[in-house]
Design a protein around this motif. Structure first.
Motif, mmCIF file in Angstrom:
data_model
loop_
_atom_site.group_PDB
_atom_site.id
_atom_site.type_symbol
_atom_site.label_atom_id
_atom_site.label_comp_id
_atom_site.label_asym_id
_atom_site.label_seq_id
_atom_site.Cartn_x
_atom_site.Cartn_y
_atom_site.Cartn_z
ATOM 1 N N ARG A 133 -9.089 5.492 -0.349
ATOM 2 C CA ARG A 133 -8.764 4.063 -0.265
ATOM 3 C C ARG A 133 -9.547 3.249 -1.284
ATOM 4 N NH1 ARG A 133 -7.880 3.014 5.205
ATOM 5 N NH2 ARG A 133 -5.647 3.273 5.193
ATOM 6 N N HIS A 159 5.028 3.467 -2.628
ATOM 7 C CA HIS A 159 5.420 4.714 -3.318
ATOM 8 C C HIS A 159 5.955 5.771 -2.357
ATOM 9 C CE1 HIS A 159 1.289 5.226 -1.912
ATOM 10 N NE2 HIS A 159 1.410 6.536 -2.040
ATOM 11 N N GLY A 179 7.056 10.624 -3.423
ATOM 12 C CA GLY A 179 5.808 9.851 -3.396
ATOM 13 C C GLY A 179 4.692 10.538 -2.644
ATOM 14 N N THR A 237 0.809 -1.226 0.000
ATOM 15 C CA THR A 237 0.000 0.000 0.000
ATOM 16 C C THR A 237 0.838 1.271 0.000
ATOM 17 O OG1 THR A 237 -1.161 -1.314 1.634
ATOM 18 C CG2 THR A 237 -2.108 0.820 1.104
ATOM 19 N N HIS A 238 1.974 1.227 0.668
ATOM 20 C CA HIS A 238 2.751 2.472 0.802
ATOM 21 C C HIS A 238 4.090 2.406 0.066
ATOM 22 C CE1 HIS A 238 -0.141 3.629 3.862
ATOM 23 N NE2 HIS A 238 0.038 2.453 4.428
ATOM 24 N N VAL A 289 2.079 13.575 -1.798
ATOM 25 C CA VAL A 289 1.363 14.671 -2.459
ATOM 26 C C VAL A 289 0.657 15.472 -1.368
ATOM 27 C CG1 VAL A 289 -0.549 15.225 -4.016
ATOM 28 C CG2 VAL A 289 0.941 13.276 -4.527
ATOM 29 N N ASN A 306 -8.595 8.167 13.753
ATOM 30 C CA ASN A 306 -9.488 8.950 12.898
ATOM 31 C C ASN A 306 -10.795 9.249 13.635
ATOM 32 O OD1 ASN A 306 -10.841 6.498 12.763
ATOM 33 N ND2 ASN A 306 -9.953 5.955 10.765
ATOM 34 N N TYR A 317 -8.049 15.574 1.203
ATOM 35 C CA TYR A 317 -7.378 16.026 -0.026
ATOM 36 C C TYR A 317 -8.350 16.700 -0.981
ATOM 37 C CZ TYR A 317 -3.642 13.071 1.660
ATOM 38 O OH TYR A 317 -2.656 12.525 2.424
ATOM 39 N N GLY A 336 -7.849 7.623 5.467
ATOM 40 C CA GLY A 336 -7.167 7.776 4.184
ATOM 41 C C GLY A 336 -6.491 9.118 3.991
ATOM 42 N N THR A 337 -6.201 9.830 5.070
ATOM 43 C CA THR A 337 -5.539 11.135 4.908
ATOM 44 C C THR A 337 -4.018 11.020 5.052
ATOM 45 O OG1 THR A 337 -6.072 11.603 7.218
ATOM 46 C CG2 THR A 337 -7.507 12.586 5.556
ATOM 47 N N GLY A 338 -3.510 9.797 5.041
ATOM 48 C CA GLY A 338 -2.060 9.606 4.985
ATOM 49 C C GLY A 338 -1.365 9.480 6.335
ATOM 50 N N LYS A 339 -2.091 9.125 7.381
ATOM 51 C CA LYS A 339 -1.457 9.016 8.709
ATOM 52 C C LYS A 339 -0.414 7.898 8.726
ATOM 53 C CE LYS A 339 -5.523 8.591 10.721
ATOM 54 N NZ LYS A 339 -6.367 8.760 9.530
ATOM 55 N N THR A 340 -0.797 6.727 8.212
ATOM 56 C CA THR A 340 0.160 5.615 8.173
ATOM 57 C C THR A 340 1.336 5.970 7.262
ATOM 58 O OG1 THR A 340 -1.743 4.166 8.383
ATOM 59 C CG2 THR A 340 0.351 3.113 7.840
ATOM 60 N N ALA A 341 1.014 6.592 6.134
ATOM 61 C CA ALA A 341 2.070 6.974 5.184
ATOM 62 C C ALA A 341 3.065 7.933 5.853
ATOM 63 C CB ALA A 341 1.444 7.615 3.948
HETATM 64 P P1 ATP Z 1 -6.951 5.257 8.278
HETATM 65 O O1 ATP Z 1 -7.433 6.320 9.223
HETATM 66 O O2 ATP Z 1 -8.093 4.621 7.533
HETATM 67 O O3 ATP Z 1 -6.029 4.243 8.916
HETATM 68 P P2 ATP Z 1 -4.676 6.661 7.043
HETATM 69 O O4 ATP Z 1 -4.840 8.101 7.369
HETATM 70 O O5 ATP Z 1 -3.676 5.897 7.840
HETATM 71 O O6 ATP Z 1 -6.113 5.969 7.074
HETATM 72 P P3 ATP Z 1 -3.124 5.848 4.762
HETATM 73 O O7 ATP Z 1 -3.273 4.376 4.940
HETATM 74 O O8 ATP Z 1 -1.806 6.427 5.105
HETATM 75 O O9 ATP Z 1 -4.315 6.597 5.487
HETATM 76 O O10 ATP Z 1 -3.459 6.257 3.233
HETATM 77 C C1 ATP Z 1 -4.287 5.487 2.363
HETATM 78 C C2 ATP Z 1 -3.542 5.268 1.036
HETATM 79 O O11 ATP Z 1 -3.301 6.509 0.385
HETATM 80 C C3 ATP Z 1 -2.167 4.634 1.201
HETATM 81 O O12 ATP Z 1 -1.898 3.858 0.047
HETATM 82 C C4 ATP Z 1 -1.234 5.839 1.247
HETATM 83 O O13 ATP Z 1 0.085 5.487 0.870
HETATM 84 C C5 ATP Z 1 -1.903 6.768 0.243
HETATM 85 N N1 ATP Z 1 -1.719 8.173 0.593
HETATM 86 C C6 ATP Z 1 -2.368 8.849 1.585
HETATM 87 N N2 ATP Z 1 -1.956 10.111 1.624
HETATM 88 C C7 ATP Z 1 -1.041 10.263 0.646
HETATM 89 C C8 ATP Z 1 -0.280 11.373 0.163
HETATM 90 N N3 ATP Z 1 -0.384 12.580 0.725
HETATM 91 N N4 ATP Z 1 0.557 11.174 -0.862
HETATM 92 C C9 ATP Z 1 0.667 9.956 -1.434
HETATM 93 N N5 ATP Z 1 -0.020 8.871 -1.039
HETATM 94 C C10 ATP Z 1 -0.877 9.023 -0.024
#
Ligand code: ATP
Length: 435
Positions: free
Chosen positions: A380, A21, A39, A18-19, A41, A308, A342, A74-79
């Motif tokens: 997602r 990139h 990777g 998933t991550h 954005v 979240n 986003y 899906g706002t990129g916390k894990t990323a």
């Molecule tokens: P949740 O609250 O559901 O756990 P999350 O905030 O942890 O979600 P992520 O898992 O980090 O969200 O992001 C979902 C997908 O989108 C992943 O594949 C992640 O790599 C990608 N992604 C999220 N934000 C970005 C970004 N700003 N740039 C590039 N890829 C992103």
């Protein structure tokens, strides 16, 4: 139909997670986040805040604190958490955990034997490989990382190896077999030839240093004993799982003593890993109390929590409501970084990056259609449609994902909102299948 033979290479090189990139925080030399870099954005403010966390960790100023990434799904916390660990260097293990409630799942308790894959890549963030212990031992030749083997630590502990000691290793199939102090029979590990060269006794003091990376999991595992007093049920459970062993408080204390001694002697250094706990609101009050205490420890990893949720009840309490379901005393120790939703352009860019990372091709209208899902449903869901859509394109002998493929995927795989609507319908008797 897609033939099995058409599914190419499932080796590590071909797998995209998933991550995959995400290569780093994408900060410029001035520490400002570029709109799109490494990777990543957008989410620039959060990325810059994470950059400061990296600086704090490097300056060893994180003791007693942790990080909370708070924002919608899906706002990129894990990323972001993963990018922090990338920024800290390749030695830093990233250990993700999700939605845990039980105390023993956090930092202590049972350990399982490493699978061959885990053993091969001990720093890859598997299992409970959280922090790395780097041991330097004097030998004749340059630096080389030795293959990980629990027997090394047993022996280091037994022999009380210190700076200046020479260890000898006997290697058969790449794994260390024996370690001990140098003696008349000592054979030295030849780092270039991977063979053993006998060395004369006493010729050991003008030696260079080798550095070995081990994880704190390994001394735990090497010294733990199978659980006693098992009843029939738990023995049955054992058969289903890989070997389970018990890490007692006493064992943890002993290992901490040895590790601290190495650190005091300058033989070893702790490289804290990143422990990422997603869905932190799922932890219960007991876990929070433990975390609060653990953060003070010199062996504490960098703890990054993510949630979240807004206001919710703290698990394990009757009705105490707190922000993110986290007790206020822990919350006060957290550096909280918000993440935001986003915009359409950012979603499209993220999808484009994933298309490239997964080695796919897509037409502009199909990209627009998937991006629309990212805006209307979730990022997602939009990202999840990509691979199935590419399979449908492949079946139809097209090289690019087309609008038709995306449309078909929408019917085959529903999003959470539609799924919830069906489940609600089932509850009200409209859909007998799910009721
Ligand atoms: P949740 O609250 O559901 O756990 P999350 O905030 O942890 O979600 P992520 O898992 O980090 O969200 O992001 C979902 C997908 O989108 C992943 O594949 C992640 O790599 C990608 N992604 C999220 N934000 C970005 C970004 N700003 N740039 C590039 N890829 C992103």
């Amino acid at each position: 139909m897609v033939q099995i033979k058409d599914v190419k290479g499932n080796t590590r090189d071909h797998r995209t997670a998933t991550h995959t990139h995400i290569k780093g925080l994408g900060l410029g030399e001035d520490d400002f986040a570029e709109k799109q870099s490494e990777g990543f954005v957008g989410q620039t403010v959060a990325r810059e805040a994470c950059g400061i966390i990296v600086d704090l960790i490097r300056a060893k100023k994180m003791s007693g604190r942790a990080v909370l990434l708070a924002g919608g799904p899906g706002t990129g916390k894990t990323a972001l958490a993963l990018a922090i660990s990338h920024e800290l260097g390749t030695k830093v293990p990233f250990c993700p955990m999700v939605g845990i409630r039980e105390m023993k799942d956090v930092l202590e308790g049972e350990v399982t034997e490493l699978t061959p894959e885990e053993a091969e890549n001990p720093l890859g963030g598997y299992g409970r490989t959280i922090s790395t212990l780097v041991i330097g031992i004097k030998t004749t030749r340059g630096t080389k990382k030795l293959r990980l083997d629990p027997s090394v630590y047993e022996a280091l502990q037994r022999e009380r190896v210190t700076v200046g000691d020479v260890i000898y290793l006997e290697q058969t199939t790449g794994a260390c077999k024996r370690v001990g102090r140098s003696d008349a029979y000592a054979t030295e590990f030849d780092l270039e030839a991977e063979e053993y060269v006998p060395i004369p006794k006493g010729a050991v003091h003008k030696r260079k240093e080798i550095v070995q990376d081990v994880t704190l999991h390994d001394p735990d595992f090497a010294n733990s004993r199978p659980q006693d007093g098992q009843d029939m049920m738990s023995m049955m459970g054992q058969l289903m799982k890989p070997k389970m062993t018990d890490i007692t408080d006493k064992l943890r204390e002993e290992i901490n003593k040895v590790v601290n001694r190495y650190i005091d002697q300058g033989v070893a250094e702790i490289v804290p890993g990143v422990l990422f706990i997603d869905e932190a609101h799922m932890l219960d009050i007991e876990c929070f109390t433990y975390l609060n205490r653990a953060l003070e420890s010199t062996m504490s990893p960098i703890v990054i929590l993510a949630s979240n949720r807004g206001m919710c009840t703290i698990h394990g309490t009757e009705d105490i409501v707190a922000a993110h379901g986290i007790p206020p005393d822990l919350l006060a120790r957290l550096l909280i970084i918000p993440t935001n939703a986003y915009d359409a352009d950012e979603i499209k860019r993220i999808i484009q990056i994933r298309v490239k990372t997964e080695g796919l091709a897509i037409t502009e209208p199909a990209l627009e259609k998937i991006a629309e899902h990212g805006i209307q449903t979730s990022l997602r869901y939009a990202l999840q449609l990509l691979t199935p859509a590419s399979i449908l394109a492949h079946v139809s002998r097209r090289h690019e994902i087309d609008v038709l493929d995306v449309g078909k995927c929408e019917d085959l795989f529903i999003d959470t909102r539609r799924s919830a609507a069906i489940a609600n319908g089932a509850n009200s008797g409209e859909n007998k299948l799910l009721s």
